[in-house]
Write a protein that holds these residues in place. Structure first.
Motif, PDB file in Angstrom:
ATOM      1  N   PHE A 105      10.989 -32.822  12.375  1.00 31.26           N
ATOM      2  CA  PHE A 105      12.585 -33.397  12.333  1.00 31.26           C
ATOM      3  C   PHE A 105      11.970 -34.644  11.267  1.00 31.26           C
ATOM      4  O   PHE A 105      11.691 -35.714  11.705  1.00 31.26           O
ATOM      5  N   PRO A 106      12.252 -34.656   9.816  1.00 30.71           N
ATOM      6  CA  PRO A 106      11.797 -35.586   8.887  1.00 30.71           C
ATOM      7  C   PRO A 106      12.535 -36.805   9.112  1.00 30.71           C
ATOM      8  O   PRO A 106      12.149 -37.916   8.756  1.00 30.71           O
ATOM      9  N   ALA A 107      13.638 -37.145   9.850  1.00 23.40           N
ATOM     10  CA  ALA A 107      14.384 -38.211  10.071  1.00 23.40           C
ATOM     11  C   ALA A 107      13.879 -38.795  11.160  1.00 23.40           C
ATOM     12  O   ALA A 107      13.996 -40.276  11.596  1.00 23.40           O
ATOM     13  N   LEU A 108      12.917 -38.271  12.024  1.00 24.93           N
ATOM     14  CA  LEU A 108      12.408 -38.766  13.424  1.00 24.93           C
ATOM     15  C   LEU A 108      10.845 -39.197  13.102  1.00 24.93           C
ATOM     16  O   LEU A 108      10.184 -38.534  12.510  1.00 24.93           O
ATOM     17  N   LEU A 139       0.890 -37.771  22.116  1.00 18.02           N
ATOM     18  CA  LEU A 139       0.198 -38.423  20.858  1.00 18.02           C
ATOM     19  C   LEU A 139      -1.156 -38.957  21.098  1.00 18.02           C
ATOM     20  O   LEU A 139      -1.897 -38.559  19.773  1.00 18.02           O
ATOM     21  N   SER A 140      -1.563 -39.550  21.948  1.00 14.12           N
ATOM     22  CA  SER A 140      -2.918 -40.124  22.211  1.00 14.12           C
ATOM     23  C   SER A 140      -3.654 -38.968  22.227  1.00 14.12           C
ATOM     24  O   SER A 140      -5.072 -39.086  21.929  1.00 14.12           O
ATOM     25  N   LEU A 182      -3.186 -39.548  17.782  1.00 17.30           N
ATOM     26  CA  LEU A 182      -2.277 -40.211  16.718  1.00 17.30           C
ATOM     27  C   LEU A 182      -1.428 -41.421  17.349  1.00 17.30           C
ATOM     28  O   LEU A 182      -0.478 -41.785  16.670  1.00 17.30           O
ATOM     29  N   ALA A 183      -1.809 -41.991  18.342  1.00 18.50           N
ATOM     30  CA  ALA A 183      -1.157 -43.027  19.170  1.00 18.50           C
ATOM     31  C   ALA A 183      -1.038 -44.104  18.038  1.00 18.50           C
ATOM     32  O   ALA A 183       0.185 -44.628  18.034  1.00 18.50           O
ATOM     33  N   SER A 220       5.460 -43.538  12.576  1.00 18.42           N
ATOM     34  CA  SER A 220       5.365 -43.257  11.213  1.00 18.42           C
ATOM     35  C   SER A 220       6.258 -42.107  11.136  1.00 18.42           C
ATOM     36  O   SER A 220       6.532 -41.204  12.058  1.00 18.42           O
ATOM     37  N   LEU A 221       6.923 -42.029  10.044  1.00 17.67           N
ATOM     38  CA  LEU A 221       8.111 -40.922   9.662  1.00 17.67           C
ATOM     39  C   LEU A 221       6.874 -39.662   9.263  1.00 17.67           C
ATOM     40  O   LEU A 221       5.889 -39.885   8.588  1.00 17.67           O
TER      41      LEU A 221
END
Ligand SMILES: Nc1ncnc2c1ncn2[C@@H]1O[C@H](COP(=O)(O)OP(=O)(O)O)[C@@H](O)[C@H]1O
Ligand SMILES: [Mg+2]
Lengths: 247, 417
Positions: free
Chosen positions: A120-123, A151-152, A156-157, A162-163
């Motif tokens: 979702f590009p806005a999140l 995420l970790s 990517l934690a 980041s969007l």
């Protein structure tokens, strides 16, 4: 719906019930046919597909472009209803479920990974995962912690806030993998997850997916025509012009 | 829950601003139209509301405060004798026109009342004193009219009909938007301004125990004016002089309905109204019989329709642009409830964020209109709350288009590259 059951060859229905009892089979297709009809005519995209995918396997579905891979994946995921035949997932016959029941089933049991990432590009990265958890009924602080953990796991934690537009393709697909793992789904379905990535990150992403799926005990069905990632597979089937060709 | 609705809304700021401008426009239209209607309606009855009378007695043909036939001064005298009346005061309304110093004409409505009385209240006096109306040919004007009358301060003089008029007081909260400019003066002054040169006769006959009276007016003999150029003689009214209303204060504990009946019986050809009835009758006339209510109501409806079209259009485009996201949600297994929730939440955000600046604009506009134009745009808490409800309804209603679009999304689109 009832008509459909009656129309099936009784042998197919019977054998699908038999495979449903087989505890080692996560995904089973019996006599699946798909005909797309449009105003101009009709196109027979899948012909008599019979397939068993074992629990815990990383199963690749390969074949040239236009051979019907995406169509088959959509049917096996309960997103597309086949013209004929039956599909059972985790021992449950899904072909006759209502749209709503199918959605509930997908929510609980299937994680999706798409060629175009479909974040979702806005999140932000973490919100994308949080949203998936929210849909499964996990909310608030628990969802935040769980998202951060996922995420970790995909390394990517540091990019949590980041969007998507500020992430590289490989990073986006890693966020998508983390999202597909929310709620520990027993099944993961991926349609050409590396097609939009360069070969290095494509390989890294599939390796990561393989590692996490094995840890979680997930069954993975991955559609690809990328020969560079065959080494992650436990088994491979080939589709050609809508017909399965065993390897 | 992560609010994808809100984030999607703020993702495209220019489009969001266009949507908010549309909603603001709708909110403003509806609020101003309703406010003007309410302010208009309120203004037409301000003087009645402020009066201290319990009962207004006027001609039986009275249509509203300013549209009625005269009654006689004698009837005011008779009213004082009616049982249950504590106090009665005469009130005279008459037409006039104002010539300002530079010769501009303004139509007037003149109110002549007892400047030592209690029942008629000429608004809230801000400068000067009601008692000063005892001076011959003196007037009080509403501050909202000063500009058009070319008056600035106490003792400024203009011309009312053919006679001079001196400003001795300034008031406010009297002017009806629907009427010509209100001017207040003493009964005696008013009689001179309005009726100078006129006398009246009443002919009453009795038919089947019913009074049947007709009033006729004739030119008075020129006894009131010594000559063309000189001042008229200001005299108390006589029984045959026409007035417009008798304001009545009841004795404590009186049943007003019974008192009304006694008054009507004692004063032939009249009808009595309680003060709230009188105010209502006047307001009903202006809002219903003149079609003003209908016109302003139409304006408000147009506002709602414009708002719906704008919001509907914006939501629809927004949903179309995010169709793939809705497909992804569907593929992931989100229920229709969740997906509709996203669209509805977006609609409610738009409603609230369009409402707040819209309402602020209206409040600002209403202050400005009252200060500079003397036009009351009445925004009550009920109006404000009602418009908020309407805005949310409008946005949610237009969301239905967008929902319809998303219902038909095939989740299979998620696999299309
Ligand atoms: N919705 C559809 N309507 C008509 N034809 C379709 C539709 N979806 C897929 N097809 C056709 O079915 C065939 C298989 O498509 P697809 O499953 O997307 O192939 P692959 O994923 O292997 O490239 C293609 O020829 C495609 O044009
Ligand atoms: Mg494909």
């Amino acid at each position: 719906m009832i008509n459909k059951i009656v129309d099936f060859p009784s042998r197919a229905t019977f054998s699908s019930m038999k495979s449903a009892k087989n505890l080692n089979v996560a995904i089973a297709a019996r006599g699946v046919e798909m005909v797309f009809s449009s105003g101009a005519g009709s196109y027979h995209a899948l012909k008599n597909i019979n397939l068993d995918i074992r629990k815990g396997d990383i199963q690749l579905l390969m074949g040239p472009s236009g051979s019907g891979k995406t169509t088959l994946l959509s049917i096996l995921a309960g997103i597309l209803t086949p013209t004929a035949g039956s599909v059972s997932l985790l021992g449950k016959e899904i072909t006759n479920l209502s749209k709503q029941k199918l959605a509930e089933f997908r929510l609980k049991n299937i994680g999706f990974i798409f060629q175009g990432f479909n974040l979702f590009p806005a999140l932000t990265a973490i919100e994308n995962i949080e949203l998936a958890l929210n849909l499964q009924g996990i909310k608030g602080k628990k969802a935040k912690e769980e998202s951060y953990f996922l995420l970790s796991q995909v390394g990517l934690a540091s990019k949590a806030h980041s969007l998507p537009r500020d992430l590289s393709g490989g990073q986006k697909q890693r966020v998508a993998i983390a999202r597909s793992l929310t709620g520990h789904p027993p099944l993961i379905m991926a349609d050409e997850p590396t097609a939009a990535l360069d070969s290095h990150s494509g390989h890294a992403v599939t390796e990561l997916l393989r590692k996490l799926a094995k840890e979680e005990g997930c069954t993975v069905l991955m559609v690809t025509h990328d020969p560079r990632i065959v080494d992650v597979a436990d088994r491979i089937v080939y589709l050609e012009d809508g017909v399965l060709v065993d390897s | 829950m992560v609010s994808i609705a809100r984030k999607n809304l703020f993702e495209d700021i220019p489009r969001f601003l266009v949507a908010q401008a549309g909603i603001m426009l709708a909110v403003t239209l509806v609020t101003i139209q309703t406010g003007v209607l309410k302010g208009f309606s309120l203004s037409t009855g301000l003087l009645i509301d402020q009066s201290q009378a319990d009962i207004w007695v006027g001609s039986k043909d009275m249509v509203h405060l300013e549209l009625t036939k005269p009654i006689l001064y004698e009837q005011y005298i008779q009213a004082q004798q009616v049982e249950g009346v504590a106090m009665a005061e005469p009130l005279m309304l008459g037409p006039g026109f104002w010539s300002s110093q530079n010769g501009e004409l303004t139509p007037l409505k003149l109110f002549g009342f007892n400047s030592e009385g209690k029942l008629f209240v000429p608004g809230k006096i801000t400068t000067g004193n009601v008692k000063d109306l005892k001076q011959p040919l003196s007037i009080i004007a509403d501050q909202s009219s000063l500009d058009s009358l070319k008056l600035q301060k106490i003792n400024d003089v203009g011309q009312l009909r053919s006679l001079p008029a001196k400003l001795v007081g300034i008031t406010r909260d009297t002017q009806s938007i629907a009427a010509s400019t209100f001017i207040f003066t003493s009964l005696e002054n008013a009689n001179v301004y309005v009726n100078s040169g006129l006398t009246s006769k009443v002919n009453c006959t009795v038919e089947n125990n019913d009074f049947n009276c007709t009033t006729t007016f004739e030119k008075k003999p020129e006894k009131n004016k010594n000559s063309e150029s000189e001042m008229p003689i200001i005299e108390p009214l006589t029984a045959t002089d026409p007035i417009t209303y008798v304001l009545v204060k009841a004795k404590p504990g009186q049943d007003l309905e019974q008192l009304k009946q006694r008054l009507e019986k004692a004063l032939p050809n009249t009808k009595a109204y309680t003060t709230p009835e009188m105010a209502q009758k006047t307001r009903d006339y202006w809002t219903k019989r003149t079609g003003v209510g209908f016109i302003l109501g139409m304006g408000a409806t147009v506002g709602v329709v414009v708002g719906m079209v704008v919001v509907g259009q914006i939501l629809y485009t927004s949903v179309s642009d995010h169709l793939k996201e809705f497909g992804t949600l569907k593929a992931m297994g989100a229920s229709n409830k969740v997906i509709y929730g996203v669209i509805l939440e977006q609609a409610v955000w738009m409603a609230v964020l369009g409402y707040i600046p819209g309402m602020l604009l209206c409040v600002g506009l209403s202050h400005w209109a009252l200060q500079t134009q003397g036009i009351m745009i009445l925004i009550t808490p009920i109006t404000a709350g009602g418009v908020l409800g309407l805005t949310v309804l409008m946005c949610v209603g237009s969301a239905l288009f967008a929902i319809q679009k998303v219902t038909s999304v095939d989740p299979a689109i998620v696999f299309k590259a």
